[in-house]
Scaffold this active site. Structure first.
Site, mmCIF file in Angstrom:
data_model
loop_
_atom_site.group_PDB
_atom_site.id
_atom_site.type_symbol
_atom_site.label_atom_id
_atom_site.label_comp_id
_atom_site.label_asym_id
_atom_site.label_seq_id
_atom_site.Cartn_x
_atom_site.Cartn_y
_atom_site.Cartn_z
ATOM 1 N N CYS A 113 35.689 84.042 40.281
ATOM 2 C CA CYS A 113 35.375 85.317 39.610
ATOM 3 C C CYS A 113 35.070 85.151 38.121
ATOM 4 O O CYS A 113 34.541 86.068 37.494
ATOM 5 C CB CYS A 113 36.502 86.317 39.817
ATOM 6 S SG CYS A 113 36.777 86.722 41.548
ATOM 7 N N HIS A 246 35.789 91.761 34.130
ATOM 8 C CA HIS A 246 35.679 91.447 35.554
ATOM 9 C C HIS A 246 36.233 92.623 36.343
ATOM 10 O O HIS A 246 37.272 93.185 35.999
ATOM 11 C CB HIS A 246 36.454 90.163 35.874
ATOM 12 C CG HIS A 246 36.535 89.898 37.345
ATOM 13 N ND1 HIS A 246 35.434 89.942 38.162
ATOM 14 C CD2 HIS A 246 37.596 89.604 38.144
ATOM 15 C CE1 HIS A 246 35.806 89.683 39.399
ATOM 16 N NE2 HIS A 246 37.111 89.475 39.426
ATOM 17 N N ASN A 276 35.324 94.189 44.260
ATOM 18 C CA ASN A 276 35.296 92.932 43.500
ATOM 19 C C ASN A 276 34.162 92.061 44.056
ATOM 20 O O ASN A 276 34.266 91.560 45.176
ATOM 21 C CB ASN A 276 36.650 92.226 43.638
ATOM 22 C CG ASN A 276 36.719 90.922 42.859
ATOM 23 O OD1 ASN A 276 35.702 90.413 42.379
ATOM 24 N ND2 ASN A 276 37.904 90.369 42.749
#
Ligand code: COA
Length: 319
Positions: A113, A246, A276
């Site tokens: 990520c 993020h 996500n």
């Protein structure tokens, strides 16, 4: 010489999977997912769509926004954890699909990520040192392929998508600083731990996670990473015009901003609509805030990310 983003682009697959859809797949509820994560829906790639397909559309949108020709691209970096295949890299496949095979170096970055933060920081070193003139940096993921759709603790969290930027040489900033970190001793708390041993797959290829540990780790290091970016540029949290974090969980995003004293109105949040999307989450959020006119020239923008590895980092740029 500096590097500066001159175009952003995004792409989200057509199919939307809502929390209500998930209620009929696993023992969960829209209320639980929204309360714990802020996620309402996520996009899911079609069975025949690969990471490079998503990356291609996001890249074309970014190149169009940058108002350059695709043949001007002389560096291609793709951040992904869900590559089309073990090799060649998704960046090489993307370069070919863009019609610029042979024109540039092309490679993938694997930092889960944090991948886009790592990729943009790497591209900045190429561009600001004069090794590349126009770099294409993409975060692209089909997270849906590495989820166990029977595991409610993970399958509700992730989605598919791609975001891209074009980074070009500039006399004025641009990227002011980048800060990358990793601590491999935390590798087991978030992983897709499959490996090939003696010709056989060992372990699961699906995401496994210690949710609570990841949550606490993320909030701690993201605050540190943003402060590091601000301190190294002699700026205060009040100088931040936009925080583009993020997009893992709205509670992580809100806690980080609160600890930093950055008001929620200055935080770009797309997690409700996208879930996500791993390496795609920061460039997709950036593209949205640029496209809708929130981010304006001269503003201070902080990008931050955290992910498996564990990896984390931040980038401060003047838009
Ligand atoms: N639907 C309903 N219940 C669920 C559920 C779901 N999708 N997933 C877990 N639960 C249950 C658990 O089994 C647990 O039940 P129990 O108390 O009977 O054992 C309960 O909900 C609470 O689980 P817990 O893990 O304590 O919830 P939480 O508040 O910590 O939230 C996460 C869980 C995963 C949302 C949260 O820990 C998180 O966001 N972690 C970070 C994840 C992340 O961002 N990963 C990527 C980083 S890049």
């Amino acid at each position: 010489m500096y590097s500066r983003i001159i175009g952003t682009g995004g792409y989200l697959p057509e199919k939307i999977l809502t929390n209500q859809d998930l209620e009929s797949m696993v023992d969960t509820s829209d209320e639980w997912i929204q309360t714990r994560t802020g996620i309402k829906q996520r996009h899911i790639a079609a069975p025949d769509q690969t990471t490079s397909d998503l990356a291609l559309i996001a890249s074309q949108n970014a190149i169009k926004a940058a108002n350059i020709s695709v043949s001007d691209i002389d560096l291609v970096i793709v951040a992904t954890t869900t590559p089309d295949m073990i090799f060649p890299s998704t960046a090489c496949i993307l370069q070919n699909k863009l019609g610029i095979a042979g024109n540039s170096p092309a490679f993938d970055i694997q930092a889960v990520c944090s991948g886009f933060i790592y990729a943009l920081a790497t591209a900045d070193m190429f561009v600001s040192s004069g090794k590349a003139r126009n770099a294409l940096i993409v975060g692209s993921e089909v997270c849906s392929r590495i989820l166990d759709w029977n595991d409610r603790t993970t399958c509700v969290l992730f989605g598919d998508g791609a975001g891209a930027v074009v980074l070009t040489q500039s006399d004025t900033p641009g990227i002011l600083s980048s800060h990358l970190h990793a601590d491999g001793s935390y590798s087991q708390i978030l992983a897709a731990p499959a490996s090939i041993q003696s010709g056989k797959m060992e372990g699961t290829p699906f995401i496994t996670m210690e949710g609570g540990t990841v949550f606490k780790f993320a909030v701690r290091v993201l605050e540190e990473a943003v402060l590091e970016a601000l301190n190294s540029n002699h700026l205060q949290p009040a100088d931040v015009d936009w925080l583009v974090p993020h997009q893992a969980n709205i509670r992580i995003i809100a806690s980080t901003a609160k600890k930093l004293g950055i008001p929620q109105e200055k935080v770009v949040a797309t997690v409700a609509q996208h879930g996500n999307t791993s390496a795609a989450s920061v460039p997709l959020a950036l593209d949205q805030a640029v496209s809708d006119g929130r981010i304006q020239p001269g503003q201070n923008v902080v990008l931050e990310g955290v992910g498996g590895g564990f990896t984390w980092g931040s980038i401060l740029l003047r838009w």
